[in-house]
Design a protein around this motif. Structure first.
Motif: not given
Length: 436
Positions: A292-306, A308-319
């Motif tokens: 849980g802790a690893i997932s929470g941390a990695l997902c929080a970091w991942a949502v910011s990459w949209k 930087k990478l320029g894809y519009d994942d409106s509500l962070d389904v990918v992240g």
């Protein structure tokens, strides 16, 4: 077994609640005010379409026989031959199909035609979800992920979350960015709804994970003992992984952005639930907290990459769902214990790299399969019906354009004896070009 069917009735109702209203509220609150009704409607119509489709062919494709990708789609057409006391199993799996499809909708908020969504839902369910559910949940020697690869997936890390997350990414790339993405604020319009939806998702997830127990069938006594031990494990793991994910998300959010937000807490809840879904029966409590802790941390970091990478994942389904699903699926190979549902020791418990390899391969197969199938479906719709609303409709608001409604009537009605001065002149309906 006494009480089991009552337990499954409750579990099934809880999983259905995860889509309507929990996911609808969670996504609806995250949307802009001019898009909230459309966002919620996507969940509701997905429930209606997938539910009927599931009893027609979905159960047959998933569970009526052997096969690498799917069973015989017409063997149990409209559940012909299924005893009525077996309907609860069908309904339980039906709710999984519903929420998997509905999860995708968050990525395409504000801009996907409702008619395109209505066409996408049944095509994706039949061509992508039902086959992958067979690969994972119908664990025969021929089914691909569970059988041939041997990857563990207690309640749907691959079939549900990775599958939906990849589909969301493909649709996002086909649709393109929202007007103003990265240039103007697109804030959630009602975080109270989002927090409420996240809490209901957490509550409903006990049906999702705890209800996914599969009995060994050695004897009634053995099944009863398994029921008490395994449901206790999955309930505790679901709870503690979610708590760990909230803290993991908020810590990373604080480091990256200087604030710990309510949206971060709500997103952390979902990230933890996603990650523990495949691992709920395989790990012990310490493993659940770690995942849980690893997932929470990695997902929080991942949502910011949209951005930087320029894809519009409106509500962070990918992240959240793709990244969280991969984290939970792969980390089974690290944290699983031999006394868990799979009976396999992970890397930290002396099991070597075998399980870790199986889990990684299972995740890769889910990514590739979902990506290819979704791309074919998305391209077919894009070049026939069309995927996206017009720019004018997007500015005005998808709620009014696609449904002829607005979520909030902000027009101030004056009494017959009231003034028609400045207040009346300044007030206009929310659909007249308002931008939340």
């Amino acid at each position: 077994m006494d009480g089991y069917y009552a337990f499954m009735l409750v579990a099934t109702a809880l999983v259905l609640m995860m889509t309507v209203p929990a996911l609808a509220l969670f996504y609806g609150g995250m949307s802009r005010s001019k898009s909230v009704l459309n966002m919620m409607m996507m969940s509701y119509v997905a429930a209606a379409i997938v539910g009927i489709l599931y009893v027609a062919v979905g159960w047959s494709m998933g569970f009526s026989g052997d096969g690498t990708f799917f069973a015989n789609p017409f063997d149990l057409f409209w559940l012909d031959g299924v005893a009525t006391d077996g309907y609860i199993g069908v309904m339980f799996q039906m709710t999984f199909a519903i929420i998997t499809v509905a999860l995708i909708s968050g990525a395409v908020a504000d801009r996907m035609k409702f008619s395109a969504w209505v066409l996408f839902v049944p095509l994706w369910a039949v061509l992508c979800y039902f086959p992958m559910a067979h690969m994972v949940f119908s664990c025969t020697d021929d089914s691909l992920i569970c059988g041939r690869i041997g990857a563990q997936d207690y309640a749907g890390g691959t079939a549900v979350h990775i599958n939906a997350g990849v589909a969301a990414l493909v649709l996002v790339l086909l649709l393109g960015k929202r007007l103003g993405f990265g240039k103007e604020p697109m804030r959630p319009h009602n975080l109270t709804l989002t927090m409420l939806g996240a809490g209901l998702l957490w509550f409903g997830w006990y049906g999702f994970n705890v209800g996914s127990i599969v009995f060994g069938g050695e004897s009634p006594e053995a099944d009863m003992a398994q029921f008490f031990s395994e449901t206790g494990r999955t309930f505790a793991n679901t709870t503690l992984a979610t708590m760990g994910a909230i803290l993991g998300w908020l810590i990373i959010e604080r480091i990256l952005h200087g604030k710990a937000t309510s949206l971060g807490a709500a997103s952390g809840i979902v990230a933890g639930l996603v990650a523990i879904t495949p691992a709920a029966g395989a790990v012990d409590i310490s493993g659940a907290v770690a995942i849980g802790a690893i997932s929470g941390a990695l997902c929080a970091w991942a949502v910011s990459w949209k951005f930087k990478l320029g894809y519009d994942d409106s509500l962070d389904v990918v992240g959240v769902h793709l990244v969280g699903g991969i984290v939970g699926t792969v980390l089974i190979g690290v944290f699983s214990t031999a006394d868990g549902a799979g009976g396999i020791d992970g890397l930290l418990y002396g099991g070597g790299f075998g399980s870790l390899g199986d889990q990684t391969l299972g995740a890769v197969v889910a990514i590739v399969f979902s990506g290819i199938v979704t791309l074919v479906i998305g391209l077919a719709i894009k070049y026939t019906l069309g995927l996206r609303i017009t720019e004018e409709a997007e500015v005005e608001g998808i709620d009014f354009d696609q449904h002829g409604e607005t979520a909030y009537d902000l027009h101030t009605s004056l009494s017959s004896g009231g003034s028609s001065g400045v207040l009346a002149q300044a007030t206009r309906p929310v659909n007249e070009g308002a931008n939340a």
